[in-house]
Design an enzyme around this catalytic site. Structure first.
Site, PDB file in Angstrom:
ATOM      1  N   LYS A  98       0.845  -1.206   0.000  1.00  0.00           N
ATOM      2  CA  LYS A  98       0.000   0.000   0.000  1.00  0.00           C
ATOM      3  C   LYS A  98       0.875   1.248   0.000  1.00  0.00           C
ATOM      4  O   LYS A  98       1.921   1.277   0.664  1.00  0.00           O
ATOM      5  CB  LYS A  98      -0.917  -0.038   1.234  1.00  0.00           C
ATOM      6  CG  LYS A  98      -1.980   1.053   1.262  1.00  0.00           C
ATOM      7  CD  LYS A  98      -2.930   0.888   2.457  1.00  0.00           C
ATOM      8  CE  LYS A  98      -3.979   1.976   2.524  1.00  0.00           C
ATOM      9  NZ  LYS A  98      -4.930   1.804   3.655  1.00  0.00           N
ATOM     10  N   SER A 100      -9.855   1.946   2.731  1.00  0.00           N
ATOM     11  CA  SER A 100      -8.943   2.664   1.870  1.00  0.00           C
ATOM     12  C   SER A 100      -7.919   1.776   1.146  1.00  0.00           C
ATOM     13  O   SER A 100      -7.320   2.241   0.174  1.00  0.00           O
ATOM     14  CB  SER A 100      -8.194   3.708   2.696  1.00  0.00           C
ATOM     15  OG  SER A 100      -7.399   3.094   3.678  1.00  0.00           O
ATOM     16  N   SER A 112     -10.099  -0.468   6.926  1.00  0.00           N
ATOM     17  CA  SER A 112      -9.506  -0.330   5.587  1.00  0.00           C
ATOM     18  C   SER A 112      -8.793  -1.544   5.021  1.00  0.00           C
ATOM     19  O   SER A 112      -8.422  -1.528   3.858  1.00  0.00           O
ATOM     20  CB  SER A 112      -8.539   0.849   5.573  1.00  0.00           C
ATOM     21  OG  SER A 112      -9.257   2.036   5.378  1.00  0.00           O
TER      22      SER A 112
HETATM   23  N1  GLN Z   1     -13.243   4.289   6.046  1.00  0.00           N
HETATM   24  C1  GLN Z   1     -12.681   4.707   7.289  1.00  0.00           C
HETATM   25  C2  GLN Z   1     -12.219   6.147   7.169  1.00  0.00           C
HETATM   26  O1  GLN Z   1     -12.448   6.731   6.165  1.00  0.00           O
HETATM   27  C3  GLN Z   1     -11.545   3.825   7.674  1.00  0.00           C
HETATM   28  C4  GLN Z   1     -10.302   4.109   6.950  1.00  0.00           C
HETATM   29  C5  GLN Z   1      -9.164   3.264   7.372  1.00  0.00           C
HETATM   30  O2  GLN Z   1      -9.307   2.239   8.019  1.00  0.00           O
HETATM   31  N2  GLN Z   1      -7.978   3.739   7.046  1.00  0.00           N
HETATM   32  O3  GLN Z   1     -11.633   6.703   8.040  1.00  0.00           O
END
Ligand code: GLN
Length: 453
Positions: free
Chosen positions: A58, A133, A157
């Site tokens: 990532k 994400s 995410s």
């Molecule tokens: N969707 C969640 C957010 O927007 C989690 C994101 C994540 O786990 N990095 O914060």
């Protein structure tokens, strides 16, 4: 087949499908092939745990001299001078880094639509999102571009995109994996974790990256077991808790149905199933957005146009340089979080918001502790719905945030959670089963996931 052949296979597949899937932001072919030649020399002696295995990383995990952007314009030209601890560990385990994977900018989002550079598509249906994400990390594995990838999970995410893309994704216990070199979003929640096509591969990858790191004071001094030995298939007598809040109204009927079927499978294997309650989980999303945005507003202060990456032109003085750089360099969602976090931390509001949220976080954590006094794992859906269409939720942050109602409490409690594929929706999109374990008990999580898959 040589190791270089294996690596070439990966790039060939990327060339075939990534024009459509758009999982990768940066490829590192020359170095990957050179590394393959190097490893070929030591074939048969002293092979690392991931010997010759292609892996995608990532793009919020820093990799030495390999562009690392966190999918943000503000880091668009950033080439780190050091490796994240996990990148060093991949190298020691003899894995081969193929390239860097797309994500929501600074890991803020649930669809990978917040990337400054590209919108990754779900390989199962190119009109739908891969989740986020870590959407690039899940899509790359689902599309067969790489067998392994690393994601990060602050509120879901890793697990949500794994669920949307029909792959296996684990968020380890907070402290299990070093965050050194992970571009920080919310430091009290962020964890790096493995995404793979099956549970066994996942166990290998976690074993390779886990452990105490002197460079990360939040990494834990807890022995890293051989996770593979937990994959016995035997879950007789294991006690499974199903929170009633996880099968409530906000969860679609087809998702509930797939969980009921999974529970039958676990019961058939000799586990006992009981309904329990996590009464404070309904406050999870609100608590999470206060805390994570507060932490983000502090963490992202370092992007000022001086120290890293993008710098705006034509600034009149230092303050103007900060303002222009940040106005031009950050996307809308990142700005929304910085504003929310700055507000929540400002004097006069701190007690009402930040401090209150910290207290609710403790209550959520205690809910889990109470259930884990009597049960080995907690099981439920990963997400309330399967993957949605690109564009469908992007103008509606609150609907987007609701994607993570079932994953966020796990981050707030700091416990490990996995998503494993659990059948398909009516229109043929993957569904995921979430299995949550006790602190540092990834072994039991893997055991149940492996017996089920
Ligand atoms: N969707 C969640 C957010 O927007 C989690 C994101 C994540 O786990 N990095 O914060």
């Amino acid at each position: 087949i040589t190791i270089a052949d294996l690596v070439r296979e990966s790039y060939k597949r990327i060339e075939e499908v990534d024009g459509k899937v758009q999982a990768f932001l940066t490829l590192d072919e020359e170095r990957a092939l050179a590394r393959a030649e190097e490893l070929q020399q030591k074939l048969g002696s002293d092979e690392g745990l991931l010997f010759g295995m292609p892996i995608g990383v990532k793009d919020n995990i820093v990799t030495k001299e390999l562009r690392t952007t966190a999918a943000s314009k503000i880091l668009g030209n950033f080439d780190p001078i050091y490796n994240a601890t996990v990148a060093d560990k991949l190298h020691s385990a003899d894995a081969i880094t193929i390239g860097k994977l797309n994500m929501d900018e600074f890991a803020m989002g649930s669809s990978t639509e917040n990337s400054h550079f590209a919108k990754t598509k779900n390989p199962w249906n190119l009109e739908t999102v891969p989740g986020g994400s870590s959407g690039g990390s899940a899509a790359a594995v689902a599309a067969g571009e790489v067998p392994f990838s690393l994601g990060s999970d602050t509120g879901g995410s890793i697990r949500q995109p794994a669920s949307f893309c029909g792959v296996v994704g684990l968020k380890p216990t907070y402290g299990r994996v070093s965050r050194f070199g992970l571009i920080a979003f919310a430091s009290s929640l962020d964890q790096i974790g493995p995404i793979t096509t099956n549970v066994e591969d996942n166990a290998y990858l976690l074993e390779a990256i886990a452990g105490l790191d002197p460079n990360d004071s939040t990494s834990a001094n807890v022995n890293v077991p051989n996770y593979r030995s937990a994959l016995t298939g035997d879950i007789k007598g294991l006690k499974v808790a199903v929170p009633k809040e996880y099968l409530g109204d906000g969860v679609s009927e087809e998702v509930r149905q797939s969980v009921r079927e999974a529970l039958k499978v676990l019961e058939g294997l000799g586990a006992t199933i009981d309904e329990v309650s996590l009464p404070h989980s309904k406050y999870g999303v609100a608590t999470y957005y206060l805390l994570s945005s507060s932490e983000a507003s502090a963490n992202l202060a370092r992007f000022d146009g001086i120290r890293y990456g993008y710098r705006a032109d034509n600034a009149e003085n230092l303050i103007d340089l900060y303002k222009k750089t940040r106005a031009e360099g950050f996307g809308d969602e990142v700005k929304r979080r910085i504003m929310l976090g700055t507000y929540a931390l400002s004097s006069g509001y701190y007690d009402a918001y930040y401090k209150k949220a910290q207290k609710v976080r403790t209550l959520i954590k205690q809910d889990f502790e109470k259930v884990f006094e009597d049960y080995d794992v907690i099981v439920g859906p990963t997400t309330p719905t399967p993957a949605f269409k690109i564009g469908e939720q992007i103008d509606d942050p609150l609907t987007m945030y609701a994607n993570d109602i079932l994953t966020i409490p796990v981050n707030l409690a700091g416990v490990p959670g996995i998503s494993v594929p659990a059948g398909l929706s009516e229109i043929g999109l993957p569904l995921g089963l979430q299995i949550i374990g006790k602190h540092f008990d990834e072994s039991t999580v893997y055991r149940v996931a492996h017996a089920y898959e």
